[in-house]
Scaffold this motif. Structure first.
Motif, PDB file in Angstrom:
ATOM      1  N   LEU A   1      64.370  44.707  12.854  1.00  0.00           N
ATOM      2  CA  LEU A   1      63.125  45.473  12.725  1.00  0.00           C
ATOM      3  C   LEU A   1      62.225  45.242  13.931  1.00  0.00           C
ATOM      4  CD1 LEU A   1      62.031  45.218   8.970  1.00  0.00           C
ATOM      5  CD2 LEU A   1      62.757  47.248  10.206  1.00  0.00           C
ATOM      6  N   HIS A   2      62.120  43.990  14.365  1.00  0.00           N
ATOM      7  CA  HIS A   2      61.315  43.700  15.559  1.00  0.00           C
ATOM      8  C   HIS A   2      61.905  44.370  16.799  1.00  0.00           C
ATOM      9  CE1 HIS A   2      58.124  41.057  14.265  1.00  0.00           C
ATOM     10  NE2 HIS A   2      58.966  40.346  13.526  1.00  0.00           N
TER      11      HIS A   2
ATOM     12  N   ARG B   1      67.128  43.040  21.179  1.00  0.00           N
ATOM     13  CA  ARG B   1      65.731  43.317  21.549  1.00  0.00           C
ATOM     14  C   ARG B   1      64.767  42.498  20.694  1.00  0.00           C
ATOM     15  NH1 ARG B   1      67.775  48.678  21.453  1.00  0.00           N
ATOM     16  NH2 ARG B   1      66.821  49.012  19.408  1.00  0.00           N
ATOM     17  N   GLY B   2      65.051  42.418  19.395  1.00  0.00           N
ATOM     18  CA  GLY B   2      64.156  41.703  18.484  1.00  0.00           C
ATOM     19  C   GLY B   2      64.149  40.210  18.690  1.00  0.00           C
ATOM     20  N   PHE B   3      65.200  39.690  19.337  1.00  0.00           N
ATOM     21  CA  PHE B   3      65.269  38.252  19.593  1.00  0.00           C
ATOM     22  C   PHE B   3      64.048  37.763  20.363  1.00  0.00           C
ATOM     23  CE2 PHE B   3      66.481  34.732  22.400  1.00  0.00           C
ATOM     24  CZ  PHE B   3      66.908  33.803  21.464  1.00  0.00           C
TER      25      PHE B   3
ATOM     26  N   GLN C   1      49.448  39.171  10.279  1.00  0.00           N
ATOM     27  CA  GLN C   1      50.649  38.348  10.306  1.00  0.00           C
ATOM     28  C   GLN C   1      51.853  39.079  10.877  1.00  0.00           C
ATOM     29  OE1 GLN C   1      49.046  39.499   7.611  1.00  0.00           O
ATOM     30  NE2 GLN C   1      50.388  39.783   5.831  1.00  0.00           N
ATOM     31  N   TYR C   2      51.755  40.401  10.988  1.00  0.00           N
ATOM     32  CA  TYR C   2      52.928  41.196  11.317  1.00  0.00           C
ATOM     33  C   TYR C   2      53.226  41.277  12.810  1.00  0.00           C
ATOM     34  CZ  TYR C   2      52.414  42.587   6.471  1.00  0.00           C
ATOM     35  OH  TYR C   2      52.302  42.562   5.101  1.00  0.00           O
ATOM     36  N   SER C   3      52.284  40.878  13.623  1.00  0.00           N
ATOM     37  CA  SER C   3      52.440  40.982  15.069  1.00  0.00           C
ATOM     38  C   SER C   3      51.912  39.741  15.761  1.00  0.00           C
ATOM     39  CB  SER C   3      51.687  42.216  15.586  1.00  0.00           C
ATOM     40  OG  SER C   3      51.669  42.257  16.999  1.00  0.00           O
ATOM     41  N   LEU C   4      52.455  39.448  16.927  1.00  0.00           N
ATOM     42  CA  LEU C   4      51.881  38.396  17.758  1.00  0.00           C
ATOM     43  C   LEU C   4      50.498  38.793  18.245  1.00  0.00           C
ATOM     44  CD1 LEU C   4      55.115  37.588  19.772  1.00  0.00           C
ATOM     45  CD2 LEU C   4      53.830  35.908  18.437  1.00  0.00           C
TER      46      LEU C   4
ATOM     47  N   GLY D   1      57.903  42.906  17.590  1.00  0.00           N
ATOM     48  CA  GLY D   1      58.674  42.358  18.689  1.00  0.00           C
ATOM     49  C   GLY D   1      57.866  41.345  19.468  1.00  0.00           C
ATOM     50  N   ARG D   2      57.928  41.451  20.791  1.00  0.00           N
ATOM     51  CA  ARG D   2      57.144  40.576  21.670  1.00  0.00           C
ATOM     52  C   ARG D   2      56.309  41.449  22.597  1.00  0.00           C
ATOM     53  NH1 ARG D   2      59.208  35.348  25.254  1.00  0.00           N
ATOM     54  NH2 ARG D   2      57.124  34.740  25.980  1.00  0.00           N
TER      55      ARG D   2
END
Length: 562
Positions: free
Chosen positions: A342-343, A361-363, A496-499, A507-508
């Motif tokens: 999902l990320h 990509r989500g890593f 909480q869902y995002s950095l 994702g990042r």
């Protein structure tokens, strides 16, 4: 304990558990008979005198479980925490679990329950997820007693000169109820009170909940309650709980709630379930008292911090560890293939389909959290919490990416297999915890200026380029300096869902800044809350609340709680 055949629901698994009477669990922990009080057959309160008796006993090793940013696919952080505690006991390390109490709001809203899952649960599951031993109600009552005393003070002459427009103490209820966020009170005439704007927050956002989880003993609790800010006078002077002399009565309502609750896991591992502040609007950790007891009673204490490492772990380290002089021996970062896809941009409805590109990509989200923990000098292990839909190719890719970046990684099957599915993780955690390390190195000092603290958190834990302050927040910084409130840790209230402070940026994300729109002093709890984005202190219910799937039959059997 192993799962066989068709998938069984969490509540069905919990009902099949062979629980020990709570006296057996207490005795195995080394508690004396007079040190615990039973709440039925399978729950107990532990007396605080235990800590005095064990004052000179060395503490065990503290293991913190955190995770990547949560997604709709689920990460299973509590499940891994429970499974890890069971696994550590299986490999011969006496371990005590210490986790938060669930809130009724999310239980009936979106989550449906928060006591772990599969064969890694704390039980009795139904009791823990519902009223348990009454701690949430005690916090609600103490909070609303203060609210009633404030309005009575206004009605009875207002000798303190409180400005009704500048009262910051709201009311609370342990339920998601958006209609109560903004209300008018005192309507109906002279005898009904002084009309003013007010509102409700959810109980777990109450400063009293934070105080309960950051103080040790009734004396310290009462002192912390007395420091809470309730509002300002017409001349702008701060008014505290001690000015109303309300702390004593509030502490009376909390006299049992300060005691940790003892229960057990499905494999009879002792579990202390106590306190429950949210991690997106509060500090997101179970009580310091319960954690301290777990450290005194076991060789290892496994605990968790809410949501991802950007929120829960950061606050656990800077607020809870700072207050309690703690340092985790090791950290576990929970990740799932599903969530990382999902990320990485995969759609929620195709997560069962292998998608190596989305996983790669989500890593980046996991990578950032790992870098954050490494930045504060703590050893960590990545726990890949396996789901039935994960393919062999996806699991191997995730483990390969971790190893390429130098991350210790272990596959975790505790949902399906209980402690047996976490023995590899347990051994990796022991290796990390017993290795040479310098211990937690904070990203900021408490006496740093507020903007310096905010920048340190945002850059180190979020990967942000910096922090912006609204005009209101800048004025508050000056006010806090004037009142001597600025030398406290920051508690960031963030999605909480995002950095980032924008939930949709999964994702990042890169090149973003964090905007702090408002600061709220939690002087009793000992931190300053920095409000970012559109974060709310009273959640609302989703379109289809979990409550609509719940029922109880004539025999008292609950259905739909999971």
């Amino acid at each position: 304990m192993m799962a066989t055949g068709a998938i069984v629901s969490d509540i069905e698994i919990a009902r099949q558990a062979r629980m020990e009477r709570i006296g057996v669990i207490a005795a195995e922990l080394g508690l004396h008979e007079e040190e615990w009080e039973g709440y039925g057959r399978y729950k107990a309160k532990i007396d605080l005198n235990v800590l005095r008796r064990l004052e000179n006993k060395p503490e065990g090793k503290l293991i913190l479980v955190t995770s990547i940013n949560p997604t709709a696919a689920g990460e299973g952080k509590t499940t891994v925490s429970v499974g890890l505690a069971q696994a550590l006991n299986r490999i011969g390390r006496k371990t005590v679990l210490a986790v938060r109490e669930p809130s009724l709001g999310p239980c009936f809203g979106l989550k449906g329950g928060a006591a772990g899952g599969g064969y890694s649960q704390v039980v009795p599951m139904e009791d823990i997820n519902l009223h348990f031993t009454g701690d949430m109600h005690a916090v609600t009552s103490a909070h609303n007693l203060l609210a009633a005393l404030i309005d009575n003070h206004l009605q009875q002459g207002n000798s303190l000169g409180l400005d009704p427009r500048r009262i910051v103490w709201k009311r609370v209820v342990d339920m998601n109820d958006r209609a109560l966020r903004h209300i008018m009170i005192g309507m109906g005439g002279k005898t009904e009170g002084v009309p003013r704007e007010d509102g409700f927050e959810i109980t777990v956002a109450s400063e009293i909940m934070a105080i309960l989880c950051l103080t040790e003993g009734l004396g310290e609790l009462k002192e912390a309650l007395s420091r809470m800010l309730i509002g300002y006078t017409y001349t702008g002077q701060a008014v505290y709980v001690r000015d109303l002399q309300a702390q004593g009565a509030m502490a009376v309502l909390l006299k049992e709630a300060v005691k940790p609750n003892l229960v057990q896991t499905l494999e009879n591992t002792p579990a202390l379930v106590h306190g429950g502040p949210f991690a997106n609007i509060a500090h997101g950790c179970n009580s310091l008292t319960a954690t301290r007891m777990a450290l005194k009673l076991g060789e290892y204490a496994v605990t968790e911090a809410g949501f991802g490492a950007d929120l829960g772990a950061e606050k656990f380290l800077h607020i809870k560890c700072g207050k309690g002089s703690l340092s985790p021996a090791a950290v576990v970062i929970v990740a799932t293939v599903r969530a990382l896809k999902l990320h990485g941009g995969a759609a929620k409805d195709v997560l069962a389909r292998e998608d190596l590109a989305a996983l790669a990509r989500g890593f980046a989200n996991l990578q950032k959290h790992a870098e954050s923990i490494a930045a504060v000098r703590l050893p960590f292990v990545v726990a890949v919490n396996e789901f039935p839909t994960d393919t062999e190719g996806e699991v191997e890719l995730l483990k390969k990416l971790c190893r390429e970046h130098g991350f210790a990684v272990e596959l975790c099957r505790v949902w399906e297999q209980g402690g047996a599915g976490g023995e590899g993780l347990a051994r990796a955690v022991v290796a990390a915890a017993e290795g040479a390390g310098e211990g937690f190195v904070p990203a900021y000092r408490a006496d740093d200026e507020i903007p310096v603290k905010a920048e340190a958190i945002a850059r180190t834990f979020y990967g942000a380029e910096g922090v912006n302050f609204s005009d209101k927040a800048r004025k508050q910084i000056e006010e806090f300096k004037k009142n001597g409130w600025d030398k406290l840790p920051l508690c960031m209230a963030k999605t909480q869902y995002s950095l980032s402070d924008q939930a949709a940026l999964v994702g990042r994300p890169e090149g973003f800044t964090i905007t702090i729109r408002e600061l709220k002093p939690s002087l009793g709890a000992g931190f300053i809350v920095a409000m970012t984005g559109d974060i709310l202190r009273m959640p609302g219910l989703p379109k289809v609340p979990a409550a609509l799937r719940m029922d109880i039959d004539q025999d008292g059997t609950v259905h739909g709680l999971f």
